[in-house]
Design an enzyme around this catalytic site. Structure first.
Site, PDB file in Angstrom:
ATOM      1  N   ARG A  61       0.801  -1.222   0.000  1.00  0.00           N
ATOM      2  CA  ARG A  61       0.000   0.000   0.000  1.00  0.00           C
ATOM      3  C   ARG A  61       0.833   1.272   0.000  1.00  0.00           C
ATOM      4  O   ARG A  61       0.352   2.321  -0.406  1.00  0.00           O
ATOM      5  CB  ARG A  61      -1.008  -0.035   1.140  1.00  0.00           C
ATOM      6  CG  ARG A  61      -2.102  -1.065   0.839  1.00  0.00           C
ATOM      7  CD  ARG A  61      -2.996  -1.302   1.980  1.00  0.00           C
ATOM      8  NE  ARG A  61      -2.288  -2.076   2.989  1.00  0.00           N
ATOM      9  CZ  ARG A  61      -2.836  -2.644   4.020  1.00  0.00           C
ATOM     10  NH1 ARG A  61      -4.115  -2.525   4.216  1.00  0.00           N
ATOM     11  NH2 ARG A  61      -2.128  -3.334   4.870  1.00  0.00           N
ATOM     12  N   GLU A 114       3.509  -7.881  16.483  1.00  0.00           N
ATOM     13  CA  GLU A 114       2.862  -8.160  17.764  1.00  0.00           C
ATOM     14  C   GLU A 114       3.185  -9.578  18.229  1.00  0.00           C
ATOM     15  O   GLU A 114       3.469  -9.811  19.395  1.00  0.00           O
ATOM     16  CB  GLU A 114       1.352  -7.969  17.633  1.00  0.00           C
ATOM     17  CG  GLU A 114       0.629  -8.055  18.960  1.00  0.00           C
ATOM     18  CD  GLU A 114      -0.855  -7.762  18.830  1.00  0.00           C
ATOM     19  OE1 GLU A 114      -1.547  -7.908  19.839  1.00  0.00           O
ATOM     20  OE2 GLU A 114      -1.308  -7.401  17.725  1.00  0.00           O
TER      21      GLU A 114
END
Length: 175
Positions: free
Chosen positions: A60, A97
């Site tokens: 993106r 994460e």
């Protein structure tokens, strides 16, 4: 000029898992006015910033980085997942994460001493941007600014940028 880009973003609750409010940019991308306003907003965020090249991560960052680079008469350098670039690359791992990931850049994509800006769609934890900064610095480039379409403010991502200026075009308090 300031644009209301938030009106083009669709929020999808509990995606990809419960408790996450996913910010979907495809609704902005498909709208000609929204896309135009987003590109102009990126360009305005870079006004006054001296730089030679735009750097954007897969995928993106490409969507916003290439038209901004084109409009401003600059080159664009892609940062990709491992194994996607055909020439000699350097890589940088970063924490997620749960686990780690890695990105690569052509070792000759940026000349030592060049000034770069990083453009991406989202700044959450800042791991990807931090890794791109490290790659650019290893090549000998100077990162002048980071601009992202969306900034999730609930994370301490800006602390990973050191003294590099950052601009989030749309701010949300959390994921």
């Amino acid at each position: 000029m300031s644009y209301d880009l938030d009106k083009y973003i669709r929020s999808i609750p509990d995606f990809p898992k419960e408790g996450i409010n996913f910010r979907d940019i495809t609704t902005l991308l498909k709208d000609p006015e929204g896309l135009n306003e987003a590109i102009k907003s990126f360009e305005e965020a870079l006004d006054g910033t001296e730089f030679d090249v735009v750097v954007g991560p897969e995928a993106r960052g490409f969507l916003f980085g290439v038209p901004v680079a084109y409009n401003l008469g600059k080159g664009f350098v892609p940062v990709r997942k491992p194994g996607k670039l055909p020439g000699k690359t350097i890589s940088q791992s970063y924490d997620l994460e749960y686990g780690t990931n890695e990105i690569e850049i052509h070792e000759d994509a940026i000349e030592p001493g060049q000034r770069v800006v990083i453009i991406d769609d989202l700044m959450a934890t800042g791991g990807t941007v931090e890794a791109i900064i490290k790659l650019c610095e290893r090549i000998g480039a100077k990162v002048e600014k980071v601009v992202c379409l969306i900034e999730l403010e609930g994370f301490d991502a800006k602390s990973k940028l050191g003294d590099i200026p950052f601009k989030g075009l749309i701010k949300y308090p959390d994921a």
